[in-house]
Write an enzyme that holds these catalytic residues in place. Structure first.
Site, mmCIF file in Angstrom:
data_model
loop_
_atom_site.group_PDB
_atom_site.id
_atom_site.type_symbol
_atom_site.label_atom_id
_atom_site.label_comp_id
_atom_site.label_asym_id
_atom_site.label_seq_id
_atom_site.Cartn_x
_atom_site.Cartn_y
_atom_site.Cartn_z
ATOM 1 N N MET A 97 -34.983 -30.500 -25.691
ATOM 2 C CA MET A 97 -35.371 -29.759 -24.520
ATOM 3 C C MET A 97 -34.323 -28.685 -24.253
ATOM 4 O O MET A 97 -33.178 -29.002 -23.954
ATOM 5 C CB MET A 97 -35.474 -30.694 -23.310
ATOM 6 C CG MET A 97 -35.498 -29.899 -22.063
ATOM 7 S SD MET A 97 -35.589 -30.527 -20.406
ATOM 8 C CE MET A 97 -35.554 -32.193 -20.280
ATOM 9 N N PRO A 98 -34.691 -27.409 -24.344
ATOM 10 C CA PRO A 98 -33.736 -26.362 -23.998
ATOM 11 C C PRO A 98 -33.484 -26.335 -22.481
ATOM 12 O O PRO A 98 -34.426 -26.342 -21.695
ATOM 13 C CB PRO A 98 -34.428 -25.076 -24.433
ATOM 14 C CG PRO A 98 -35.529 -25.487 -25.332
ATOM 15 C CD PRO A 98 -35.902 -26.867 -24.926
ATOM 16 N N ASN A 99 -32.224 -26.328 -22.105
ATOM 17 C CA ASN A 99 -31.816 -26.137 -20.712
ATOM 18 C C ASN A 99 -31.128 -24.786 -20.634
ATOM 19 O O ASN A 99 -30.082 -24.590 -21.250
ATOM 20 C CB ASN A 99 -30.849 -27.240 -20.268
ATOM 21 C CG ASN A 99 -31.534 -28.575 -20.149
ATOM 22 O OD1 ASN A 99 -32.468 -28.721 -19.385
ATOM 23 N ND2 ASN A 99 -31.087 -29.531 -20.925
ATOM 24 N N ALA B 273 -41.138 -28.295 -21.978
ATOM 25 C CA ALA B 273 -39.791 -28.830 -22.199
ATOM 26 C C ALA B 273 -38.698 -27.810 -21.902
ATOM 27 O O ALA B 273 -37.524 -28.156 -21.885
ATOM 28 C CB ALA B 273 -39.652 -29.326 -23.639
ATOM 29 N N ARG C 251 -36.467 -25.778 -19.643
ATOM 30 C CA ARG C 251 -35.980 -25.865 -18.258
ATOM 31 C C ARG C 251 -35.060 -24.692 -17.996
ATOM 32 O O ARG C 251 -34.098 -24.461 -18.722
ATOM 33 C CB ARG C 251 -35.222 -27.173 -18.062
ATOM 34 C CG ARG C 251 -34.688 -27.358 -16.673
ATOM 35 C CD ARG C 251 -34.031 -28.732 -16.579
ATOM 36 N NE ARG C 251 -33.636 -28.998 -15.217
ATOM 37 C CZ ARG C 251 -32.409 -29.324 -14.856
ATOM 38 N NH1 ARG C 251 -31.463 -29.446 -15.760
ATOM 39 N NH2 ARG C 251 -32.129 -29.555 -13.599
#
Length: 61
Positions: free
Chosen positions: A1-3, A38, A40
């Site tokens: 998940m890229p933040n 995914a 964020r």
């Protein structure tokens, strides 16, 4: 998940934020092969009095 954390000077409109998150999400999906849900993105607003460039506060410009 890229933040993804974005720091920016305060004052952007909700429409600008919507356009930005759509474009960044699209890029993350295309480049990182992430699922859109995914990705964020968190905005941190910074006041002009909290930032200086070249020895001058942004609020003094």
């Amino acid at each position: 998940m890229p933040n993804i954390t974005v720091e920016l000077l305060s004052g952007r409109t909700m429409d600008q934020r919507r356009e930005f998150v759509a474009a960044v999400t699209e890029a993350a999906v295309g480049i990182l092969k992430a699922r859109p849900e995914a990705v964020r993105i968190v905005f941190t607003e910074i006041e002009k009095s909290d930032v200086a460039n070249g020895g001058i506060l942004e609020s003094d410009k």
